[in-house]
Write a protein that holds these residues in place. Sequence first.
Motif, PDB file in Angstrom:
ATOM      1  N   LYS A 179       0.942  -1.166  -0.180  1.00  0.00           N
ATOM      2  CA  LYS A 179       0.012  -0.225  -0.015  1.00  0.00           C
ATOM      3  C   LYS A 179       1.022   1.379   0.164  1.00  0.00           C
ATOM      4  O   LYS A 179       0.627   2.138  -0.775  1.00  0.00           O
ATOM      5  CB  LYS A 179      -0.965  -0.049   1.164  1.00  0.00           C
ATOM      6  N   THR A 202      -0.460  -7.378  15.884  1.00  0.00           N
ATOM      7  CA  THR A 202      -1.613  -6.667  15.381  1.00  0.00           C
ATOM      8  C   THR A 202      -2.813  -7.564  15.950  1.00  0.00           C
ATOM      9  O   THR A 202      -3.691  -7.126  16.720  1.00  0.00           O
ATOM     10  CB  THR A 202      -2.012  -6.662  13.907  1.00  0.00           C
ATOM     11  N   GLY A 229      -2.345 -13.441   6.862  1.00  0.00           N
ATOM     12  CA  GLY A 229      -0.851 -13.104   7.697  1.00  0.00           C
ATOM     13  C   GLY A 229      -1.361 -12.892   9.095  1.00  0.00           C
ATOM     14  O   GLY A 229      -1.092 -13.681  10.079  1.00  0.00           O
ATOM     15  N   VAL A 230      -2.214 -11.841   9.270  1.00  0.00           N
ATOM     16  CA  VAL A 230      -2.903 -11.581  10.589  1.00  0.00           C
ATOM     17  C   VAL A 230      -3.680 -12.533  11.159  1.00  0.00           C
ATOM     18  O   VAL A 230      -3.500 -13.047  12.183  1.00  0.00           O
ATOM     19  CB  VAL A 230      -3.510 -10.232  10.841  1.00  0.00           C
ATOM     20  N   SER A 271     -12.196 -18.779   1.916  1.00  0.00           N
ATOM     21  CA  SER A 271     -12.691 -19.738   0.609  1.00  0.00           C
ATOM     22  C   SER A 271     -12.232 -21.237   1.181  1.00  0.00           C
ATOM     23  O   SER A 271     -11.383 -21.408   1.897  1.00  0.00           O
ATOM     24  CB  SER A 271     -12.107 -19.213  -0.578  1.00  0.00           C
ATOM     25  N   LYS A 322      -9.357 -23.312   1.703  1.00  0.00           N
ATOM     26  CA  LYS A 322      -8.151 -23.033   2.705  1.00  0.00           C
ATOM     27  C   LYS A 322      -9.077 -23.689   4.176  1.00  0.00           C
ATOM     28  O   LYS A 322      -8.495 -23.571   5.287  1.00  0.00           O
ATOM     29  CB  LYS A 322      -7.911 -21.639   3.095  1.00  0.00           C
ATOM     30  N   TYR A 364     -16.896 -18.049   2.995  1.00  0.00           N
ATOM     31  CA  TYR A 364     -17.529 -16.565   2.829  1.00  0.00           C
ATOM     32  C   TYR A 364     -18.156 -16.523   1.535  1.00  0.00           C
ATOM     33  O   TYR A 364     -18.989 -15.548   1.203  1.00  0.00           O
ATOM     34  CB  TYR A 364     -16.589 -15.320   3.120  1.00  0.00           C
ATOM     35  N   TYR A 417     -18.585  -5.210   4.946  1.00  0.00           N
ATOM     36  CA  TYR A 417     -18.256  -6.190   6.254  1.00  0.00           C
ATOM     37  C   TYR A 417     -18.545  -5.619   7.716  1.00  0.00           C
ATOM     38  O   TYR A 417     -18.696  -6.327   8.417  1.00  0.00           O
ATOM     39  CB  TYR A 417     -16.710  -6.780   5.928  1.00  0.00           C
ATOM     40  N   ILE A 452      -9.780  -3.489  11.268  1.00  0.00           N
ATOM     41  CA  ILE A 452      -8.199  -3.430  11.112  1.00  0.00           C
ATOM     42  C   ILE A 452      -7.652  -2.668  10.081  1.00  0.00           C
ATOM     43  O   ILE A 452      -6.849  -1.583  10.223  1.00  0.00           O
ATOM     44  CB  ILE A 452      -7.718  -4.709  11.436  1.00  0.00           C
ATOM     45  N   MET A 470      -7.825   0.424  14.869  1.00  0.00           N
ATOM     46  CA  MET A 470      -6.741   0.330  15.610  1.00  0.00           C
ATOM     47  C   MET A 470      -5.312   0.355  14.774  1.00  0.00           C
ATOM     48  O   MET A 470      -5.404  -0.476  13.542  1.00  0.00           O
ATOM     49  CB  MET A 470      -6.356  -0.591  16.835  1.00  0.00           C
ATOM     50  N   VAL A 481      -1.413  -0.971  14.619  1.00  0.00           N
ATOM     51  CA  VAL A 481      -0.353  -1.894  15.582  1.00  0.00           C
ATOM     52  C   VAL A 481       0.714  -0.948  15.887  1.00  0.00           C
ATOM     53  O   VAL A 481       1.066  -0.018  15.152  1.00  0.00           O
ATOM     54  CB  VAL A 481       0.294  -2.850  14.605  1.00  0.00           C
ATOM     55  N   ARG A 488      -4.211 -13.670  -1.741  1.00  0.00           N
ATOM     56  CA  ARG A 488      -4.810 -15.070  -1.461  1.00  0.00           C
ATOM     57  C   ARG A 488      -3.552 -15.765  -0.571  1.00  0.00           C
ATOM     58  O   ARG A 488      -3.624 -16.869  -0.593  1.00  0.00           O
ATOM     59  CB  ARG A 488      -4.927 -15.900  -2.985  1.00  0.00           C
ATOM     60  N   THR A 489      -2.702 -14.999  -0.281  1.00  0.00           N
ATOM     61  CA  THR A 489      -1.671 -15.551   0.669  1.00  0.00           C
ATOM     62  C   THR A 489      -2.158 -16.253   1.714  1.00  0.00           C
ATOM     63  O   THR A 489      -3.179 -15.901   2.589  1.00  0.00           O
ATOM     64  CB  THR A 489      -0.971 -14.374   1.105  1.00  0.00           C
TER      65      THR A 489
HETATM   66  N1  LIG Z   1      -4.237  -1.723  11.351  1.00  0.00           N
HETATM   67  C1  LIG Z   1      -3.305  -2.271  11.681  1.00  0.00           C
HETATM   68  O1  LIG Z   1      -2.489  -1.999  12.401  1.00  0.00           O
HETATM   69  C2  LIG Z   1      -3.122  -3.314  10.577  1.00  0.00           C
HETATM   70  C3  LIG Z   1      -2.028  -4.331  10.771  1.00  0.00           C
HETATM   71  C4  LIG Z   1      -1.786  -5.378  10.001  1.00  0.00           C
HETATM   72  C5  LIG Z   1      -2.727  -5.577   8.993  1.00  0.00           C
HETATM   73  N2  LIG Z   1      -3.749  -4.682   8.689  1.00  0.00           N
HETATM   74  C6  LIG Z   1      -4.322  -4.854   7.437  1.00  0.00           C
HETATM   75  O2  LIG Z   1      -5.435  -5.944   7.487  1.00  0.00           O
HETATM   76  C7  LIG Z   1      -5.482  -6.446   6.354  1.00  0.00           C
HETATM   77  C8  LIG Z   1      -5.180  -7.976   6.332  1.00  0.00           C
HETATM   78  O3  LIG Z   1      -3.723  -8.122   6.407  1.00  0.00           O
HETATM   79  P1  LIG Z   1      -3.024  -9.571   6.547  1.00  0.00           P
HETATM   80  O4  LIG Z   1      -1.534  -9.178   6.457  1.00  0.00           O
HETATM   81  O5  LIG Z   1      -3.779 -10.533   7.434  1.00  0.00           O
HETATM   82  O6  LIG Z   1      -3.326  -9.796   4.617  1.00  0.00           O
HETATM   83  P2  LIG Z   1      -3.183 -11.041   3.639  1.00  0.00           P
HETATM   84  O7  LIG Z   1      -2.367 -11.808   4.360  1.00  0.00           O
HETATM   85  O8  LIG Z   1      -2.836 -10.224   2.372  1.00  0.00           O
HETATM   86  O9  LIG Z   1      -4.651 -11.604   3.727  1.00  0.00           O
HETATM   87  C9  LIG Z   1      -4.826 -12.741   2.455  1.00  0.00           C
HETATM   88  C10 LIG Z   1      -5.943 -13.409   3.038  1.00  0.00           C
HETATM   89  O10 LIG Z   1      -7.192 -12.799   2.793  1.00  0.00           O
HETATM   90  C11 LIG Z   1      -8.089 -13.581   2.604  1.00  0.00           C
HETATM   91  N3  LIG Z   1      -9.511 -13.058   2.054  1.00  0.00           N
HETATM   92  C12 LIG Z   1      -9.382 -12.152   1.053  1.00  0.00           C
HETATM   93  N4  LIG Z   1     -10.796 -11.647   0.863  1.00  0.00           N
HETATM   94  C13 LIG Z   1     -11.534 -12.198   1.693  1.00  0.00           C
HETATM   95  C14 LIG Z   1     -12.888 -12.265   2.476  1.00  0.00           C
HETATM   96  N5  LIG Z   1     -13.596 -11.530   1.637  1.00  0.00           N
HETATM   97  N6  LIG Z   1     -13.230 -12.877   3.517  1.00  0.00           N
HETATM   98  C15 LIG Z   1     -12.432 -13.817   4.210  1.00  0.00           C
HETATM   99  N7  LIG Z   1     -11.119 -13.839   3.822  1.00  0.00           N
HETATM  100  C16 LIG Z   1     -10.592 -13.195   2.767  1.00  0.00           C
HETATM  101  C17 LIG Z   1      -7.665 -14.779   1.693  1.00  0.00           C
HETATM  102  O11 LIG Z   1      -8.237 -15.916   1.885  1.00  0.00           O
HETATM  103  P3  LIG Z   1      -9.136 -16.405   0.492  1.00  0.00           P
HETATM  104  O12 LIG Z   1      -7.907 -16.831  -0.516  1.00  0.00           O
HETATM  105  O13 LIG Z   1      -9.649 -17.710   1.273  1.00  0.00           O
HETATM  106  O14 LIG Z   1     -10.059 -15.232   0.005  1.00  0.00           O
HETATM  107  C18 LIG Z   1      -6.148 -14.767   2.204  1.00  0.00           C
HETATM  108  O15 LIG Z   1      -5.678 -16.029   3.029  1.00  0.00           O
HETATM  109  C19 LIG Z   1      -4.817  -5.636   5.371  1.00  0.00           C
HETATM  110  O16 LIG Z   1      -5.802  -4.746   4.846  1.00  0.00           O
HETATM  111  C20 LIG Z   1      -3.695  -5.063   5.999  1.00  0.00           C
HETATM  112  O17 LIG Z   1      -3.208  -3.679   5.561  1.00  0.00           O
HETATM  113  C21 LIG Z   1      -3.798  -3.537   9.459  1.00  0.00           C
END
Ligand SMILES: NC(=O)c1ccc[n+]([C@@H]2O[C@H](COP(=O)([O-])OP(=O)(O)OC[C@H]3O[C@@H](n4cnc5c(N)ncnc54)[C@H](OP(=O)(O)O)[C@@H]3O)[C@@H](O)[C@H]2O)c1
Length: 315
Positions: free
Chosen positions: A45, A132, A157-158, A178, A181, A196, A220, A237, A259, A261, A304-305
Motif C-alpha cells: 500500500k 496486530t 497473515g494476521v 474460501s 483453505k 464466505y 463487512y 483493522i 486500531m 499496530v 490470496r496469501t
Molecule cells: N491496522 C493495523 O495495524 C493493521 C495491521 C496489520 C494488517 N492490517 C491490514 O489488515 C488486512 C489483512 O492483513 P493480512 O496481512 O492478514 O493480509 P493478507 O495476508 O494479504 O490476507 C490474505 C488472506 O485474505 C483472505 N481474504 C481475502 N478476501 C477475503 C474475504 N472476503 N473474506 C475472508 N477472507 C478473505 C484470503 O483468503 P481467501 O484466498 O480464502 O480469500 C487470504 O488468505 C490488510 O488490509 C492489512 O493492511 C492492518
Amino acid sequence: MRAVIVTEAGAPDVLQLQEVDTPEPIPTEVLVRVHAAGVNPVDWKTRQGKGMTAVLGDPPLRIGWDVAGVVEEVGMGVTRFRPGDEVFGMPWFPREAGAYADYVTCPARQLALRPEGLDFAAAAALPLASLTAWQALVDTAGLQAGQRVLVHAAAGGVGHLAVQIAKALGAEVYGTASADKHDFLREIGVDRPIDYRAEAFEDVATGMDVVLDLIGTWDYGMRSLRCLADGGTLLEIPSGADPDVLEAAEEQGKRATGMLVEPDGAGLERIAQLCRDGKLTPTLEEPLPLEQAARAHELGEQGRTQGKRVLLTGP
Ligand SMILES: NC(=O)c1ccc[n+]([C@@H]2O[C@H](COP(=O)([O-])OP(=O)(O)OC[C@H]3O[C@@H](n4cnc5c(N)ncnc54)[C@H](OP(=O)(O)O)[C@@H]3O)[C@@H](O)[C@H]2O)c1
C-alpha cells in the motif's frame, strides 16, 4: 549494504535494489544484520502511494517493518542485547524502518529474542501480524477464555496468527476463508470455518463476543455488527472504523473501533513465549530472495496469501 528503495509511487517494478550506506546505531539502538524481512500489505500500500506515505512523505523511501536477524553492534546504554544475539521485531512503525535491507538500526526495546525452534524466516513472519492480533484481541478487546470470536480472513497473515492466539486464550473461534483453505483453518484451530463465498457469515457466526475484521469494508463492518452479542467488540483493522459503522455500533449497544499496530517489545516477549509453548506457529509461503521484492508484492497483492511471505537476505 543493499536496500530495496521505493523509487516512485507505482507498480511493483518501482522497487529497486540499491547500494546505500550501512546505518549506525545511536545510543539505545542496536544494529541488526537482517536475515529475513516479513512482507505485509502495508508495504505494498505504501509502495502504491497509500499506506504510510502520509507518514513517510514522497519517494524515494524504504519499506518493510518486520525484521529477524543477528545483533551486530549495540549503541551506548543498551543492556538487553549483545552482539550475536538472535532477535526479531517490528521497529519504528509507522516511521521508516527499511527492513528490506541487509542491515537496520532499531531501538533495543522494540526487539525480542528469537524463539528457539523458529528459523529466521519464520521469526520474520511474526512481528507486525502477531502484534496486530495481540493488540487487537488482548489489549483492545480483552478476549477471555470461553468467549466466542469471529476472525475474517482467518487464513491470511494476521488471521492465522489471531486464530492461534485466540485458541491459546481459550476462546471458541469462527473463521472466514474460501473453501480450499478450510483444512488449513482446522489445522490452526478454527472450530467453525465459514466459506464466505457460499455462506452469509452473519447467519452462521452469531452471538460473538469479538469480531476481528481484516477486510474492513463498509459492508463487512455492518454485517459483522450483526454477529456480535450485546456489548461485543468489533475490531476494524485495515483502515479504521467507518463512521457509519461506529454510529450503528453505538445504536446497537456494541463497541466498534479501529486500531494501528505499535512497536511493542513486551508484546513480542509474550508472542515468543506462545511459540516456545507450541501454541503459536507461523505458516509461510515459499520465501523469496531480497532481489525478488517486486515479485513478493505481486503475489501478495493478489490477496490470496496463506500465512505469511518473507524475503531472505542471505545466500
Ligand atoms: N491496522 C493495523 O495495524 C493493521 C495491521 C496489520 C494488517 N492490517 C491490514 O489488515 C488486512 C489483512 O492483513 P493480512 O496481512 O492478514 O493480509 P493478507 O495476508 O494479504 O490476507 C490474505 C488472506 O485474505 C483472505 N481474504 C481475502 N478476501 C477475503 C474475504 N472476503 N473474506 C475472508 N477472507 C478473505 C484470503 O483468503 P481467501 O484466498 O480464502 O480469500 C487470504 O488468505 C490488510 O488490509 C492489512 O493492511 C492492518
